[in-house]
Design a protein around this motif. Structure first.
Motif, PDB file in Angstrom:
ATOM      1  N   LYS A  42       0.843  -1.207   0.000  1.00 39.14           N
ATOM      2  CA  LYS A  42       0.000   0.000   0.000  1.00 39.14           C
ATOM      3  C   LYS A  42       0.873   1.249   0.000  1.00 39.14           C
ATOM      4  O   LYS A  42       0.617   2.197  -0.755  1.00 39.14           O
ATOM      5  N   ALA A  43       1.902   1.246   0.831  1.00 37.57           N
ATOM      6  CA  ALA A  43       2.809   2.395   0.898  1.00 37.57           C
ATOM      7  C   ALA A  43       3.488   2.625  -0.455  1.00 37.57           C
ATOM      8  O   ALA A  43       3.615   3.766  -0.907  1.00 37.57           O
ATOM      9  N   LEU A  44       3.911   1.554  -1.122  1.00 38.21           N
ATOM     10  CA  LEU A  44       4.533   1.685  -2.440  1.00 38.21           C
ATOM     11  C   LEU A  44       3.550   2.225  -3.474  1.00 38.21           C
ATOM     12  O   LEU A  44       3.901   3.072  -4.294  1.00 38.21           O
ATOM     13  N   LEU A  45       2.333   1.728  -3.448  1.00 36.56           N
ATOM     14  CA  LEU A  45       1.318   2.196  -4.389  1.00 36.56           C
ATOM     15  C   LEU A  45       1.051   3.693  -4.223  1.00 36.56           C
ATOM     16  O   LEU A  45       0.785   4.393  -5.189  1.00 36.56           O
ATOM     17  N   LEU A  46       1.135   4.176  -2.999  1.00 35.55           N
ATOM     18  CA  LEU A  46       0.874   5.583  -2.705  1.00 35.55           C
ATOM     19  C   LEU A  46       2.052   6.500  -3.045  1.00 35.55           C
ATOM     20  O   LEU A  46       1.881   7.708  -3.138  1.00 35.55           O
ATOM     21  N   GLN A  47       3.238   5.946  -3.203  1.00 31.56           N
ATOM     22  CA  GLN A  47       4.430   6.760  -3.472  1.00 31.56           C
ATOM     23  C   GLN A  47       4.459   7.180  -4.936  1.00 31.56           C
ATOM     24  O   GLN A  47       5.011   6.489  -5.788  1.00 31.56           O
ATOM     25  N   ARG A  48       3.875   8.287  -5.224  1.00 23.78           N
ATOM     26  CA  ARG A  48       3.788   8.783  -6.600  1.00 23.78           C
ATOM     27  C   ARG A  48       5.164   8.929  -7.235  1.00 23.78           C
ATOM     28  O   ARG A  48       5.330   8.694  -8.418  1.00 23.78           O
ATOM     29  N   GLN A  49       6.167   9.320  -6.476  1.00 28.22           N
ATOM     30  CA  GLN A  49       7.485   9.541  -7.042  1.00 28.22           C
ATOM     31  C   GLN A  49       8.277   8.251  -7.237  1.00 28.22           C
ATOM     32  O   GLN A  49       9.189   8.224  -8.036  1.00 28.22           O
ATOM     33  N   ASP A  50       7.941   7.180  -6.539  1.00 27.75           N
ATOM     34  CA  ASP A  50       8.693   5.935  -6.679  1.00 27.75           C
ATOM     35  C   ASP A  50       8.024   4.947  -7.625  1.00 27.75           C
ATOM     36  O   ASP A  50       8.609   4.535  -8.608  1.00 27.75           O
ATOM     37  N   SER A  51       6.804   4.570  -7.338  1.00 31.09           N
ATOM     38  CA  SER A  51       6.143   3.587  -8.204  1.00 31.09           C
ATOM     39  C   SER A  51       5.300   4.268  -9.265  1.00 31.09           C
ATOM     40  O   SER A  51       5.210   3.802 -10.389  1.00 31.09           O
ATOM     41  N   GLY A  52       4.665   5.355  -8.912  1.00 29.50           N
ATOM     42  CA  GLY A  52       3.823   6.079  -9.858  1.00 29.50           C
ATOM     43  C   GLY A  52       2.497   5.407 -10.156  1.00 29.50           C
ATOM     44  O   GLY A  52       1.738   5.887 -10.991  1.00 29.50           O
ATOM     45  N   CYS A  53       2.153   4.316  -9.487  1.00 29.59           N
ATOM     46  CA  CYS A  53       0.945   3.536  -9.800  1.00 29.59           C
ATOM     47  C   CYS A  53      -0.325   4.384  -9.761  1.00 29.59           C
ATOM     48  O   CYS A  53      -1.153   4.312 -10.669  1.00 29.59           O
ATOM     49  N   LEU A  55      -0.738   7.403 -10.228  1.00 33.21           N
ATOM     50  CA  LEU A  55      -0.807   8.454 -11.236  1.00 33.21           C
ATOM     51  C   LEU A  55      -1.692   8.020 -12.405  1.00 33.21           C
ATOM     52  O   LEU A  55      -2.318   8.847 -13.051  1.00 33.21           O
ATOM     53  N   CYS A  56      -1.743   6.712 -12.669  1.00 34.44           N
ATOM     54  CA  CYS A  56      -2.475   6.196 -13.832  1.00 34.44           C
ATOM     55  C   CYS A  56      -3.632   5.262 -13.489  1.00 34.44           C
ATOM     56  O   CYS A  56      -4.485   5.017 -14.336  1.00 34.44           O
ATOM     57  N   HIS A  57      -3.639   4.693 -12.288  1.00 34.30           N
ATOM     58  CA  HIS A  57      -4.622   3.667 -11.937  1.00 34.30           C
ATOM     59  C   HIS A  57      -5.449   4.036 -10.714  1.00 34.30           C
ATOM     60  O   HIS A  57      -4.943   4.641  -9.770  1.00 34.30           O
ATOM     61  N   GLN A  58      -6.709   3.601 -10.723  1.00 32.42           N
ATOM     62  CA  GLN A  58      -7.556   3.626  -9.535  1.00 32.42           C
ATOM     63  C   GLN A  58      -7.228   2.359  -8.741  1.00 32.42           C
ATOM     64  O   GLN A  58      -7.145   1.278  -9.324  1.00 32.42           O
ATOM     65  N   VAL A  59      -7.033   2.483  -7.446  1.00 33.54           N
ATOM     66  CA  VAL A  59      -6.703   1.338  -6.601  1.00 33.54           C
ATOM     67  C   VAL A  59      -7.644   1.342  -5.410  1.00 33.54           C
ATOM     68  O   VAL A  59      -7.774   2.360  -4.706  1.00 33.54           O
ATOM     69  N   GLN A  60      -8.276   0.216  -5.164  1.00 36.05           N
ATOM     70  CA  GLN A  60      -9.227   0.103  -4.067  1.00 36.05           C
ATOM     71  C   GLN A  60      -8.578   0.469  -2.741  1.00 36.05           C
ATOM     72  O   GLN A  60      -7.478   0.026  -2.425  1.00 36.05           O
ATOM     73  N   GLY A  65      -7.111   7.926  -7.842  1.00 38.47           N
ATOM     74  CA  GLY A  65      -5.956   7.783  -8.721  1.00 38.47           C
ATOM     75  C   GLY A  65      -6.282   8.292 -10.106  1.00 38.47           C
ATOM     76  O   GLY A  65      -7.322   8.908 -10.331  1.00 38.47           O
ATOM     77  N   GLY A  66      -5.401   8.002 -11.032  1.00 43.93           N
ATOM     78  CA  GLY A  66      -5.573   8.446 -12.402  1.00 43.93           C
ATOM     79  C   GLY A  66      -6.511   7.546 -13.185  1.00 43.93           C
ATOM     80  O   GLY A  66      -6.917   6.483 -12.725  1.00 43.93           O
ATOM     81  N   ALA A  67      -6.820   7.979 -14.383  1.00 44.97           N
ATOM     82  CA  ALA A  67      -7.710   7.215 -15.254  1.00 44.97           C
ATOM     83  C   ALA A  67      -7.021   6.849 -16.564  1.00 44.97           C
ATOM     84  O   ALA A  67      -7.669   6.382 -17.490  1.00 44.97           O
TER      85      ALA A  67
END
Length: 142
Positions: A42-53, A55-60, A65-67
Protein backbone atom coordinates in the motif's frame (compact mmCIF):
# COMPACT_ATOMS: atom_id res chain seq x y z
CA UNK A 1 4.71 16.29 -5.74
CA UNK A 2 8.21 17.68 -5.66
CA UNK A 3 10.21 18.61 -8.74
CA UNK A 4 12.50 15.65 -8.00
CA UNK A 5 9.45 13.40 -7.79
CA UNK A 6 8.16 14.66 -11.14
CA UNK A 7 11.60 14.13 -12.66
CA UNK A 8 11.66 10.53 -11.41
CA UNK A 9 8.19 9.80 -12.83
CA UNK A 10 9.23 11.39 -16.13
CA UNK A 11 12.36 9.20 -16.13
CA UNK A 12 10.15 6.15 -15.52
CA UNK A 13 7.85 7.00 -18.40
CA UNK A 14 10.73 7.84 -20.73
CA UNK A 15 12.59 4.69 -19.74
CA UNK A 16 9.64 2.70 -21.03
CA UNK A 17 10.30 4.32 -24.39
CA UNK A 18 6.61 5.21 -24.52
CA UNK A 19 6.02 1.61 -25.54
CA UNK A 20 7.83 1.93 -28.86
CA UNK A 21 10.62 -0.46 -27.97
CA UNK A 22 9.81 -4.08 -27.20
CA UNK A 23 12.18 -6.01 -24.97
CA UNK A 24 14.41 -8.20 -27.10
CA UNK A 25 14.60 -10.92 -24.49
CA UNK A 26 11.86 -12.13 -22.15
CA UNK A 27 11.94 -10.38 -18.83
CA UNK A 28 12.83 -12.45 -15.82
CA UNK A 29 9.76 -12.43 -13.60
CA UNK A 30 10.70 -12.82 -9.95
CA UNK A 31 9.58 -15.84 -8.01
CA UNK A 32 6.87 -15.15 -5.43
CA UNK A 33 8.24 -14.30 -2.00
CA UNK A 34 6.59 -15.73 1.07
CA UNK A 35 7.12 -12.64 3.24
CA UNK A 36 5.13 -10.16 1.16
CA UNK A 37 3.47 -7.35 3.08
CA UNK A 38 0.20 -5.73 2.00
CA UNK A 39 1.03 -2.79 4.27
CA UNK A 40 4.34 -2.16 2.46
CA UNK A 41 2.53 -2.68 -0.86
CA UNK A 42 0.00 0.00 0.00
CA UNK A 43 2.81 2.40 0.90
CA UNK A 44 4.53 1.69 -2.44
CA UNK A 45 1.32 2.20 -4.39
CA UNK A 46 0.87 5.58 -2.71
CA UNK A 47 4.43 6.76 -3.47
CA UNK A 48 3.79 8.78 -6.60
CA UNK A 49 7.48 9.54 -7.04
CA UNK A 50 8.69 5.94 -6.68
CA UNK A 51 6.14 3.59 -8.20
CA UNK A 52 3.82 6.08 -9.86
CA UNK A 53 0.95 3.54 -9.80
CA UNK A 54 -1.72 5.95 -8.55
CA UNK A 55 -0.81 8.45 -11.24
CA UNK A 56 -2.48 6.20 -13.83
CA UNK A 57 -4.62 3.67 -11.94
CA UNK A 58 -7.56 3.63 -9.53
CA UNK A 59 -6.70 1.34 -6.60
CA UNK A 60 -9.23 0.10 -4.07
CA UNK A 61 -8.81 1.67 -0.65
CA UNK A 62 -6.52 4.45 -1.88
CA UNK A 63 -7.24 8.11 -2.60
CA UNK A 64 -8.45 8.87 -6.11
CA UNK A 65 -5.96 7.78 -8.72
CA UNK A 66 -5.57 8.45 -12.40
CA UNK A 67 -7.71 7.22 -15.25
CA UNK A 68 -4.98 6.71 -17.86
CA UNK A 69 -4.53 3.01 -17.07
CA UNK A 70 -7.16 0.42 -16.25
CA UNK A 71 -8.70 0.40 -12.80
CA UNK A 72 -7.04 -2.04 -10.42
CA UNK A 73 -10.15 -2.21 -8.24
CA UNK A 74 -11.27 -5.84 -8.12
CA UNK A 75 -8.14 -7.06 -9.90
CA UNK A 76 -8.29 -10.41 -8.08
CA UNK A 77 -11.68 -11.08 -9.70
CA UNK A 78 -10.30 -10.88 -13.23
CA UNK A 79 -6.65 -11.87 -12.94
CA UNK A 80 -4.35 -14.21 -11.07
CA UNK A 81 -1.38 -13.00 -9.06
CA UNK A 82 0.94 -14.65 -11.58
CA UNK A 83 -0.69 -12.78 -14.47
CA UNK A 84 -0.55 -9.46 -12.62
CA UNK A 85 3.09 -10.12 -11.65
CA UNK A 86 4.03 -10.56 -15.33
CA UNK A 87 2.20 -7.40 -16.40
CA UNK A 88 3.75 -5.27 -13.68
CA UNK A 89 7.19 -6.71 -14.35
CA UNK A 90 7.04 -5.70 -18.02
CA UNK A 91 3.70 -4.86 -19.65
CA UNK A 92 5.44 -4.55 -23.04
CA UNK A 93 5.29 -8.33 -23.32
CA UNK A 94 1.51 -8.07 -23.66
CA UNK A 95 1.15 -4.67 -25.33
CA UNK A 96 4.22 -3.31 -27.14
CA UNK A 97 2.53 0.12 -27.36
CA UNK A 98 1.97 0.49 -23.61
CA UNK A 99 3.23 3.56 -21.79
CA UNK A 100 3.37 1.65 -18.49
CA UNK A 101 6.95 1.51 -17.24
CA UNK A 102 8.71 -1.84 -17.17
CA UNK A 103 8.93 -2.15 -13.39
CA UNK A 104 11.11 -5.25 -13.25
CA UNK A 105 13.11 -5.07 -16.48
CA UNK A 106 16.13 -3.16 -17.69
CA UNK A 107 16.08 -4.56 -21.23
CA UNK A 108 15.29 -2.44 -24.29
CA UNK A 109 14.80 0.83 -22.41
CA UNK A 110 15.59 4.23 -23.93
CA UNK A 111 16.69 7.52 -22.43
CA UNK A 112 17.19 6.17 -18.92
CA UNK A 113 18.66 8.77 -16.58
CA UNK A 114 22.21 7.85 -15.56
CA UNK A 115 21.42 7.24 -11.88
CA UNK A 116 18.79 4.64 -12.88
CA UNK A 117 20.67 2.75 -15.63
CA UNK A 118 20.77 -0.98 -14.96
CA UNK A 119 18.30 -0.73 -12.08
CA UNK A 120 14.76 -2.02 -12.00
CA UNK A 121 12.10 0.37 -10.72
CA UNK A 122 10.78 -2.18 -8.23
CA UNK A 123 12.68 -4.80 -6.30
CA UNK A 124 11.34 -8.36 -6.24
CA UNK A 125 10.17 -7.65 -2.68
CA UNK A 126 8.44 -4.43 -3.72
CA UNK A 127 6.64 -6.19 -6.56
CA UNK A 128 5.38 -8.90 -4.20
CA UNK A 129 4.33 -6.34 -1.61
CA UNK A 130 2.24 -4.49 -4.22
CA UNK A 131 0.64 -7.75 -5.35
CA UNK A 132 -0.09 -8.62 -1.74
CA UNK A 133 -2.08 -5.39 -1.39
CA UNK A 134 -3.82 -5.65 -4.76
CA UNK A 135 -4.96 -9.20 -3.99
CA UNK A 136 -6.26 -8.57 -0.48
CA UNK A 137 -9.82 -9.76 0.04
CA UNK A 138 -12.11 -6.82 -0.69
CA UNK A 139 -13.45 -6.83 2.87
CA UNK A 140 -10.17 -5.93 4.52
CA UNK A 141 -7.32 -3.57 3.83
CA UNK A 142 -4.40 -2.69 6.08
Amino acid sequence: MTVLGLARVWALVCSAGWGWVVAQTPVSVPEPLSLASAERGKALLLQRQDSGCVLCHQVQGLPAGGALGPSLVGLAERSTKAQARERIADARRFNPQTIMPAYFSTEGLNKVANPYKGQTILTAQGLEDILSYLFLPTTGTP
